[in-house]
Design an enzyme around this catalytic site. Structure first.
Site, short mmCIF file in Angstrom:
data_model
loop_
_atom_site.label_atom_id
_atom_site.label_comp_id
_atom_site.label_asym_id
_atom_site.label_seq_id
_atom_site.Cartn_x
_atom_site.Cartn_y
_atom_site.Cartn_z
N ASP A 104 0.84 -1.21 0.00
CA ASP A 104 0.00 0.00 0.00
C ASP A 104 0.87 1.25 0.00
O ASP A 104 1.99 1.22 0.50
CB ASP A 104 -0.81 0.07 1.30
CG ASP A 104 -1.83 -1.02 1.37
OD1 ASP A 104 -2.24 -1.50 0.31
OD2 ASP A 104 -2.19 -1.37 2.51
N1 URA Z 1 -0.69 -5.32 4.81
C1 URA Z 1 -1.12 -4.05 4.67
O1 URA Z 1 -2.00 -3.62 5.40
N2 URA Z 1 -0.56 -3.30 3.73
C2 URA Z 1 0.43 -3.73 2.92
O2 URA Z 1 0.91 -3.00 2.09
C3 URA Z 1 0.86 -5.06 3.08
C4 URA Z 1 0.28 -5.84 4.03
#
Ligand code: URA
Length: 242
Positions: A104
């Site tokens: 993310d």
């Molecule tokens: N979990 C999350 O919340 N975000 C990520 O980018 C990867 C795993």
């Protein structure tokens, strides 16, 4: 085994549709025999595929580890022109690489890149369940019972449970707790949602390991090529589990 047209597209010879046309035109042979069916099951590693009498070899395989900074997007192009991971790749790579899975925007840490679709598919295949480790900080103090819930599995949405995971508290104070979590799945925003499921907002999240590859002390925003040993381990996962 994959369809012959898919193999030709994976090896970068042509799109699947173009490959099907090439096969129909009799330009493709497998193990010395002309191929007629784009769906013909073909083993990329064992079968000898030729186009116009010349053996097809894939582009040289490239494997990179990136320390993605928070705020950089795992996408090729952003309509709002925000920075993307592609801007952090070395300029002269000699091959087009793709990110293995995604992180993310606000999440930092280890993101792998490769042009090896077999390794990419292995690492993202939920049936294989390659472990990924995250360090994260949540608001408030996590109790032993809440920690146990993260380990056993929590409900993210109606009908969406997480699998058993490894989790431990790294440190805590009155206002926050730092944890390490290893999961074998990759649901959307999984770690943040697992935090919320036990009543703690995740305020900082960093991936530190993917299968055999560790983030280590790679500086934020930088890439490094994987070592030969790391590449061997990644390839071995696919061979063991297929
Ligand atoms: N979990 C999350 O919340 N975000 C990520 O980018 C990867 C795993």
């Amino acid at each position: 085994m994959h369809a012959l047209s898919r193999i030709l597209s994976k090896l970068g010879v042509a799109s699947r549709t173009e490959a099907a046309d090439m096969i129909a035109a009799g330009r493709v042979a497998v193990n010395g025999r002309p191929a007629r069916d784009p769906e013909q099951p073909t083993d990329e590693l064992r079968d000898r595929v030729e186009v116009d009498g010349r053996p097809v070899t894939g582009a040289e395989k490239v494997y990179l580890a990136m320390h993605k900074p928070a705020g950089v997007l795992t996408t090729a192009r952003d309509p709002e022109n925000r920075p993307t991971v592609y801007g952090l790749l070395p300029k002269k790579l000699g091959a087009r690489v793709f990110p293995v899975g995604r992180l993310d925007g606000p999440t930092a840490g280890l993101l792998l890149f490769t042009n090896d679709t077999l390794v990419g598919d292995t690492l993202t295949n939920p049936d294989i369940g390659v472990p990924k480790t995250y360090e994260f900080k949540v608001k408030g103090q996590v109790t032993p019972a809440e920690l146990e819930r993260l380990k056993q599995g929590v409900t993210l949405d109606v009908g969406t449970e997480t699998l058993p995971a490894q989790c431990r508290i790294l440190s805590s104070n009155a206002g926050s707790t730092r944890l390490e979590l290893t999961i074998r799945e990759g649901k959307n925003r999984q770690v943040r949602r697992m935090g919320l499921a036990i009543g703690h907002e995740v305020v900082k999240l960093r991936r530190t390991r993917v299968g055999p590859v560790e983030l280590g002390d790679l500086p934020s925003g930088q890439c490094r090529p994987l070592t030969a040993a790391e590449i061997r381990s990644l390839r071995a996962i696919g061979q063991r589990k297929r």
